[in-house]
Design an enzyme around this catalytic site. Structure first.
Site, PDB file in Angstrom:
ATOM      1  N   HIS A 190      -3.618  -5.608   0.743  1.00  0.00           N
ATOM      2  CA  HIS A 190      -3.058  -5.805   2.081  1.00  0.00           C
ATOM      3  C   HIS A 190      -3.193  -7.279   2.595  1.00  0.00           C
ATOM      4  CE1 HIS A 190      -2.510  -1.591   3.913  1.00  0.00           C
ATOM      5  NE2 HIS A 190      -3.374  -1.247   2.966  1.00  0.00           N
TER       6      HIS A 190
ATOM      7  N   CYS B  26       0.727  -1.154  -0.245  1.00  0.00           N
ATOM      8  CA  CYS B  26      -0.091  -0.100   0.003  1.00  0.00           C
ATOM      9  C   CYS B  26       0.894   1.380  -0.097  1.00  0.00           C
ATOM     10  CB  CYS B  26      -1.041  -0.144   1.281  1.00  0.00           C
ATOM     11  SG  CYS B  26      -2.141   1.249   1.238  1.00  0.00           S
TER      12      CYS B  26
ATOM     13  N   GLU C  84      -1.768  -8.520   4.861  1.00  0.00           N
ATOM     14  CA  GLU C  84      -1.965  -8.874   6.287  1.00  0.00           C
ATOM     15  C   GLU C  84      -3.126  -8.367   6.834  1.00  0.00           C
ATOM     16  OE1 GLU C  84      -1.137  -4.432   5.911  1.00  0.00           O
ATOM     17  OE2 GLU C  84      -0.877  -6.135   4.532  1.00  0.00           O
TER      18      GLU C  84
END
Length: 251
Positions: free
Chosen positions: A187, A96, A189
């Site tokens: 993302h 990002c 994560e």
């Protein structure tokens, strides 16, 4: 293999009791795919950097609520560090904010998109010509879905870039710069539960339809584990090439 995670922000304090901070998110993600990966965390937002680039085999970034073009001292320092990583041929995966910083640091362009917010689970198409397909990008599906939360976009990638994935909304969603910088707008994560709570926390920020579409999108499965596997394969491939180069130089 040891990877350095460059922390460019914190999870909002209101959400940390339930979801943890970024180190926990990245630790959980890599443990789910390859528990042998060791992570070292550096709070670059507070000016903490490795003493030497050789401390880790490669680096990756967290996201951030900041924009890469903001005039902020820590962002300027971080931009210089990313520039150094590139010209020292050290592998970096930008998530990002880090994806956008690659463009910012290497003469690309990042702006706040007039297309508005990208939030929720979004699908991008992978369409890499065989001659340009990197060897670590195995088992390549035609599309991949990740969680996203961004207004800024890379609108002009750096020179020597290969666009690996994109969509009509975000054409430059995943890019390879040179052979050792990998940028990912999504993302891997994030969990859907975390993004749902983040979207709720920021509800007043979004148009009503954008908010509802984002919430509804979180019901679909994501390819975060596949993306993480590619990230690991990217680092292992770069590590193999580095070892081979050292071997060749000692012959």
């Amino acid at each position: 293999m040891k990877l350095g995670v460059l922390l460019c922000d914190d999870v909002r304090p209101e959400l940390q009791p339930k979801h943890g901070n970024y180190p926990a998110m990245f630790s959980n993600l890599f443990a789910a795919v390859d528990p042998s990966i060791a992570l070292q965390f550096y709070r670059v937002i507070d000016g903490q950097y490795p003493q030497s680039l050789s401390e880790c085999d490669g680096y990756l970034t967290s996201g951030s609520r900041y924009s890469v073009y903001e005039q902020n001292r820590w962002i300027n320092v971080f931009q210089g560090f990313v520039h150094q990583l590139y010209f020292q041929h050290k592998p970096l995966v930008g998530i990002c904010f880090g994806h956008q910083m690659m463009a910012q640091a290497l003469a690309g362009e990042v702006i706040q998109s007039d297309r508005g917010w990208g939030i929720g689970a979004t699908q991008v198409s992978l369409d890499v010509p065989l001659i340009q397909q990197p060897p670590w990008l195995t088992e390549q599906p035609s599309k991949i879905t990740l969680l996203v939360s961004h207004q800024d976009q890379v609108i002009r990638p750096p020179e020597n870039s290969t666009i690996l994935a994109g969509s009509d909304f975000c054409p430059n969603s995943m890019m390879l710069v040179g052979e050792h910088f990998l940028g990912i707008q999504g993302h891997p994560e994030f969990t859907p539960e975390y993004l749902f709570d983040l979207i709720k926390f920021r509800k007043s920020t979004y148009p009503a339809l954008t908010y509802q579409n984002a919430v509804d999108s979180l019901e679909q499965p994501t390819d975060h584990l596949q993306m993480t596997q590619w990230i690991i394969q990217f680092f292992r491939y770069r590590q193999l090439l580095s070892h081979q180069q050292i071997f060749d130089n000692t012959e």
